[in-house]
Design an enzyme around this catalytic site. Structure first.
Site, PDB file in Angstrom:
ATOM      1  N   TRP A  96       9.365   8.791  39.717  1.00 12.98           N
ATOM      2  CA  TRP A  96      10.063   8.793  38.423  1.00 12.98           C
ATOM      3  C   TRP A  96       9.052   8.871  37.269  1.00 12.98           C
ATOM      4  O   TRP A  96       9.298   9.486  36.242  1.00 12.98           O
ATOM      5  CB  TRP A  96      10.905   7.513  38.289  1.00 12.98           C
ATOM      6  CG  TRP A  96      11.563   7.376  36.943  1.00 12.98           C
ATOM      7  CD1 TRP A  96      12.746   7.926  36.556  1.00 12.98           C
ATOM      8  CD2 TRP A  96      11.070   6.654  35.800  1.00 12.98           C
ATOM      9  NE1 TRP A  96      13.018   7.589  35.249  1.00 12.98           N
ATOM     10  CE2 TRP A  96      12.006   6.807  34.761  1.00 12.98           C
ATOM     11  CE3 TRP A  96       9.926   5.887  35.567  1.00 12.98           C
ATOM     12  CZ2 TRP A  96      11.844   6.231  33.519  1.00 12.98           C
ATOM     13  CZ3 TRP A  96       9.753   5.310  34.325  1.00 12.98           C
ATOM     14  CH2 TRP A  96      10.707   5.485  33.315  1.00 12.98           C
ATOM     15  N   HIS A  97       7.891   8.237  37.478  1.00 13.43           N
ATOM     16  CA  HIS A  97       6.895   8.220  36.415  1.00 13.43           C
ATOM     17  C   HIS A  97       6.279   9.588  36.177  1.00 13.43           C
ATOM     18  O   HIS A  97       5.796   9.875  35.080  1.00 13.43           O
ATOM     19  CB  HIS A  97       5.786   7.209  36.739  1.00 13.43           C
ATOM     20  CG  HIS A  97       6.186   5.806  36.445  1.00 13.43           C
ATOM     21  ND1 HIS A  97       6.842   5.029  37.369  1.00 13.43           N
ATOM     22  CD2 HIS A  97       6.054   5.053  35.323  1.00 13.43           C
ATOM     23  CE1 HIS A  97       7.078   3.842  36.825  1.00 13.43           C
ATOM     24  NE2 HIS A  97       6.618   3.832  35.587  1.00 13.43           N
ATOM     25  N   GLY A  98       6.246  10.404  37.196  1.00 11.85           N
ATOM     26  CA  GLY A  98       5.657  11.729  36.976  1.00 11.85           C
ATOM     27  C   GLY A  98       5.665  12.531  38.254  1.00 11.85           C
ATOM     28  O   GLY A  98       5.666  11.982  39.363  1.00 11.85           O
TER      29      GLY A  98
ATOM     30  N   PHE B 238       6.376  10.249  30.650  1.00  9.41           N
ATOM     31  CA  PHE B 238       7.081   9.923  31.897  1.00  9.41           C
ATOM     32  C   PHE B 238       8.573  10.232  31.804  1.00  9.41           C
ATOM     33  O   PHE B 238       9.102  10.483  30.783  1.00  9.41           O
ATOM     34  CB  PHE B 238       6.872   8.462  32.273  1.00  9.41           C
ATOM     35  CG  PHE B 238       5.429   8.118  32.441  1.00  9.41           C
ATOM     36  CD1 PHE B 238       4.574   8.996  33.110  1.00  9.41           C
ATOM     37  CD2 PHE B 238       4.903   6.972  31.920  1.00  9.41           C
ATOM     38  CE1 PHE B 238       3.232   8.696  33.249  1.00  9.41           C
ATOM     39  CE2 PHE B 238       3.562   6.667  32.063  1.00  9.41           C
ATOM     40  CZ  PHE B 238       2.734   7.531  32.713  1.00  9.41           C
TER      41      PHE B 238
END
Lengths: 610, 464
Positions: free
Chosen positions: B321-323, B464
């Site tokens: 989800w962050h990247g 993000f």
């Protein structure tokens, strides 16, 4: 459910309510905060700071950026933000004090700067050349320098390049301890120019006895008075024939606050009181006397024999005046601030268009400008294109059409505005010895690009018929593709014709007999052959070789051994043209040709005479 | 628009607050939505369309679920539609480039032609608002939240600019009541302003100072052991002050207009276990992942093995989800590994037998190593950095200390004091003391000055 922030006094939250004292303070701070924000807004709206007008290239870049701004990619918003920030009176009044404090007490500067020893400041992006284009930059500077020299020679000017070492190299001892500045890059530029036979003045040598404080200004990007003076003296020593003392000139030196342009990068504008606190350096500002001579110099004297052309180092300082005093003669001061490499040359060529060029041009440029050449910077290429286009009076002759192979576009106009010379077509030493005469006809304005591995030159032509002459400057591999392309997509109403020309007199070429040598080699010039400064050698063949290697050895008049070497893979043309400028009008001692097939001949051709 | 930019602080914010407080109460949510669209579309107006799509789809889904319920149908189809639209947007804008790059890597290694692809630009904050709208539909479906009473409230909820682009992730049910009716008071605004100011000081004075060494270290080819640790620690502090700073600013802005947002950080670096760390770090995300991923996967209700699998999956997806990069997946896997190990040892710290400070120190070291994955540009870079930290692949050094300034030394001294010595901003705000308020205000003024002297540095979590 996630725990929400507790606030005193909220029904479900605050474990502790605010006491009356705390409440008063919090409300007072709220009011103060609002006053700070609203006060700034009001001040900046009602009394915005005056716009700082950029000059030269900065102004052009800004104009270009403004034209390209659009709301869909953030550029318009970003432009507004920059504008608002730039016009903030509060920011411009208060931020410098904080910035000066942080710089002086905490030795902290914004990311664009490097804080060196003893309060020295450096521009970060000039400390190290860009790794990706470092070597290419060095190579191309040699070739570009040679092309400029050839072109100016055709205009009647001998040029002396004055590559000013970067601040981080010239004053390396003032960098933070342990920081490297790649002095080999600066030395490489000088070496590359020398190897191409470009005349230059070694600034490093001229500055040997000058301390760091004399070479560059502590908080500016430019040189200091001592460095300028030493260089002017060095010019007089190198060219005693230019020293005439025909005019009685002297300098009146006055102490002045030293320029501190780098403080701008820390939001400390030059007229702000914080400058005195943070800077405080004193510099010498020389004034040329008698006053009338300076006026005469600036008015473009008709009989001038020496021109000092250069960047802001020349424009904003007194280099031209110092040279005038050292030579004892009037010189043309051709400094232009804020231009990329070649910009001041283009301006100079424009000024002297239709007139006799000065016999000696002293061309000063800071070496960091070579970064732009290596990176193929648009503005640098545009400046170079302007210079070469502005000096088309120099004569050239077409290459024999039958030797250029199937891709000869002379007399073959093509609609659509695109002409391509594929790999193996234009075979030269890549330093402007081959030139393209480009004729265009169009109903509307057209924009063009010359694309090669060494250059992306760009020019705009109005409606009607136009002609420009652009040199072919290429990086390795030699003989790679060259294209002339309409910059704004297809130009349906434009027609372009390109002729490949050489600035040498092929009709009066002298053949250098070649003898077989080794398995597939040929050798010529068994006896040394004297050459002129910008002579060329052409090698011609009739077969279709896979690869041709040409090596020409020689010596300069000072006895320095030099060589010109080129390799062309799968050549399409039947001719290659190599400049002999590196021999500086010395002698050729050997010509070696490997891989050529069929009847192979070598010719020595002199530069075209006026 | 950046919360620390000139245009936000001196143009947008005063204009918004004036419009908000001058408008009749019934219009205020519209004012928030309207200004939020300007805020969000400031750099890329076309991306506002995406938010409108997400808003319309999920508002309709909420209504659809209620309608289905009346007809004694489950409403599942609307949850599916919401999942498809939100996760579809996220998949395309956030993961398509990564997918194609990975595919091309595989194709190239097999000697096949690569797929031609024009890179997609990631809309800022899409990860946050798609999660928020998704949580709304799921909550309505589960019966945990009432459907939005008006489109105005829902549009305001989705677009609310303070927390729009970098959290905290606010669930609809947390603010549903506040959307309808919320209290405004000078005290609330005063505390909000102070929290905003504290967040700004964290970001501008600490995070941006730590960024210098972090960027230099993670961009270097060769680091000494000391340099590697300084770079990793710098990033550890940078990300905390940057992200918690943004959360504080968002929470503060919320209070200025009467909203109480969720607490997002609770002194994460004092944790004695990774499990505890995840209760304190980016709380709104970890609780979101718990409620909308871990629990639906079965949580700990389907036996030990499934629990571990669920935990691993949740953390892997949390990392992703962050990247869209392998480094984020590795970071998720790393966190999942320690969580599973702690669960295996009975949900206790792995260092349970040691004194409290040693448990905290060792957990902190694990977190620091985790951030190396998070920050590194590639897996190779991450392993090189870790190798340098343990002395296995350290080199001659990158000259990280050549430009070390007293400001960085001050930040290095201040950071541990703030992290371990002080109560959190929200704890301070709950029981504010005069000295705290005055120090925060002073730091706010210094931050403004500091901002004025150089270019703005974007918040880390914007990417993000």
């Amino acid at each position: 459910m996630d725990e929400l922030i507790h606030v005193p006094g909220e029904e479900d939250g605050g474990p502790v309510a605010m006491g009356p004292g705390v409440r008063k303070i919090s409300l007072a701070l709220l009011l103060l905060g609002a006053l700070v924000i609203l006060g700034t807004t009001a001040m900046d709206t009602l009394f915005p700071a005056p716009v700082v007008k950029p000059i030269g290239q900065e102004a052009r870049d800004l104009m270009q950026a403004k034209l390209q701004q659009n709301p869909w990619d953030g550029s318009l918003a970003s432009g507004w933000e920059t504008h608002l920030k730039a016009r903030s009176r509060v920011r411009r009044s208060l931020a410098p004090f904080w910035s000066a404090f942080v710089m002086k007490v905490l030795n902290t500067v914004p990311a664009d700067l490097v804080a060196g020893q003893d309060g020295w400041l450096f521009l970060r992006d000039r400390i190290q050349p860009p790794a990706a284009t470092r070597d290419r930059g060095i190579r191309l500077m040699g070739q570009t320098g040679a092309a400029i020299q050839r072109r100016l020679a055709r205009m009647g000017s001998a040029v002396t390049f004055i590559p000013v070492p970067r601040k981080a190299v010239a004053c390396a001892e003032k960098l933070p301890r342990g920081m490297k500045s790649d002095p080999e890059y600066d030395a490489g530029i000088v070496q590359a120019l020398r190897e191409r036979g470009v005349t230059l003045l070694d600034v490093t040598r001229a500055w040997e006895d000058v301390p760091a404080e004399g070479r560059y200004l502590r908080r500016d990007t430019h040189w200091a008075f001592g460095g300028e003076k030493a260089l002017a003296r060095s010019i007089a020593e190198t060219y005693p024939e230019l020293v005439t003392h025909e005019t009685k000139l002297w300098l009146q030196e006055a102490p002045t606050a030293a320029p501190a342009l780098l403080l701008d990068f820390a939001a400390i504008q030059r007229d702000h009181p914080a400058v005195d606190w943070i800077n405080g350096d004193v510099s010498i500002r020389p004034y040329l006397r008698p006053r009338e001579v300076l006026k005469r110099m600036k008015k473009l004297p008709t009989d001038v024999d020496v021109a000092v052309v250069g960047s802001s180092f020349t424009r904003n300082f007194a280099f031209a005046e110092l040279v005038a005093v050292a030579l004892g003669r009037v010189v043309y001061p051709g400094g232009i601030a804020g231009t990329p490499f070649g910009g001041s040359l283009a301006y100079f060529a424009g000024k002297f268009s239709g007139r006799r060029f000065p016999s000696r041009v002293l061309y000063e440029f800071p070496i960091h400008q070579a970064f732009q050449i290596g990176a193929g910077s648009h503005s640098a290429q545009q400046s170079l294109a302007a210079f070469f286009t502005g000096t088309t009076e120099a004569g050239t002759l077409p290459l024999p059409v039958d030797l250029l192979g199937p891709f000869t576009f002379a007399e073959k106009p093509r609609r659509g505005g695109k002409v391509l010379f594929p790999e193996g077509t234009l075979l030269s030493s890549g330093d402007g010895v081959l030139q393209l005469r480009i004729k265009t006809w169009g109903d509307d304005s057209t924009e063009w690009q010359l694309r090669s591995t060494g250059a992306l030159q760009y020019w705009v032509l109005g409606p009607g018929e136009h002609e420009v002459l652009l040199p072919v400057i290429q990086s390795l591999p030699d003989g790679s593709e060259v294209g002339i392309v309409a910059a704004q997509g297809a130009a349906p109403t434009a027609t372009v014709t390109v002729t490949v020309e050489v600035d040498a007199d092929l009709e009066h070429a002298v053949e250098i007999p070649l003898e077989p040598s080794g398995d597939h080699g040929l050798q010529g010039a068994s006896e040394a052959v004297s050459v002129g400064l910008h002579d060329v050698v052409t090698i011609q063949w009739t077969g279709s070789p896979e690869e041709i290697d040409v090596l020409i050895r020689g010596v300069t008049p000072d006895g320095v051994e030099r060589e010109v070497r080129a390799t062309f893979r799968e050549p399409v043309s039947k001719i290659c043209v190599l400049s002999l400028t590196p021999f500086e009008a010395g002698e050729i001692t050997a010509v070696e040709v490997q891989g050529a097939i069929g009847e192979v001949r070598a010719f020595l051709a002199p530069q075209l005479s006026d | 628009m950046l919360l620390t930019s000139y245009v936000f602080l001196y143009v947008f914010l005063p204009a918004f607050l004036a419009a908000y407080y001058l408008a009749p109460r019934a219009w205020r949510s519209w004012i928030i939505a309207l200004f939020s669209y300007v805020f969000y579309g400031w750099w890329r107006p076309d991306f506002v369309l995406l938010m409108w799509v997400s808003t319309l789809v999920d508002y309709s889904c909420g209504k659809g679920i209620v309608r289905d319920r009346r007809r004694e149908r489950s409403g599942k189809r609307f949850v599916l539609l919401s999942c498809l639209s939100n996760l579809g947007l996220l998949a395309y804008f956030k993961y398509a480039n990564f997918g194609v790059e990975t595919l091309n890597g595989i194709l190239a290694s097999m000697g096949h032609d690569q797929v031609s692809w024009t890179a997609v630009v990631l809309p800022v904050g899409i990860s946050f608002y798609t999660f928020q709208t998704l949580s709304y539909t799921v909550d309505v479906y589960r019966g945990d939240a009432e459907p939005a009473s008006s489109f105005r409230d829902f549009a305001c909820y989705v677009s609310m600019f303070p927390q729009l682009v970098a959290g905290p992730i606010v669930r609809y049910r947390s603010v549903a009541e506040q959307l309808r009716t919320r209290t405004h008071s000078l005290e609330k605004a005063a505390i909000g302003a102070l929290i905003f100011q504290a967040g700004m000081a964290k970001k501008v004075l600490l995070a941006d100072t730590f960024a210098i060494a972090a960027d230099a270290g993670f961009g270097a080819d060769s680091l000494s052991v000391l340099e590697a640790w300084v770079a990793a620690l710098s990033y550890t502090f940078q990300i905390y002050f940057d992200f918690s700073g943004y959360s504080d600013m968002a929470i503060g802005l919320g209070l200025l207009i009467g909203f109480r947002f969720p607490v997002n950080f609770n002194r994460p670096y004092i944790s004695r276990s990774i499990t505890e760390f995840w209760r304190r770090w980016h709380i709104s995300l970890s609780s979101f992942l718990r409620d909308y991923l871990y629990v639906p996967l079965g949580g700990n209700r389907k036996g030990a093995v499934r629990t571990y699998v669920n935990l691993a999956l949740t953390m892997l997806l949390g990392g992703l989800w962050h990247g869209a990069a392998w480094t984020f997946i590795a970071w998720g896997a790393y966190q999942g590994f320690w969580l599973i190990l702690e669960r295996l040892s009975g949900k206790r710290s792995l260092f349970g037998g040691l004194p409290a400070f040693a448990q905290n120190l060792l957990t902190f070291v694990l977190v620091v190593f985790g951030w190396v994955f998070f920050r590194a540009d590639s897996m190779g870079d991450a392993f090189r950095m870790m190798g340098a930290m343990v002395g296995a692949s350290s080199g001659a050094g990158a000259g990280l200390f050549i430009e070390w300034t007293p400001m960085q030394t001050l930040a290095m001294i201040a950071a541990p004091i703030v992290v371990w010595g002080f109560r959190t901003t929200q704890e301070q705000a709950a029981a504010p003391r005069a000295w705290w308020m005055m120090v925060v205000f002073l730091l706010f003024l210094v931050s403004l000055m500091h901002l004025h002297r150089a270019a703005n540095v974007p918040f880390l979590y914007f990417q993000f």
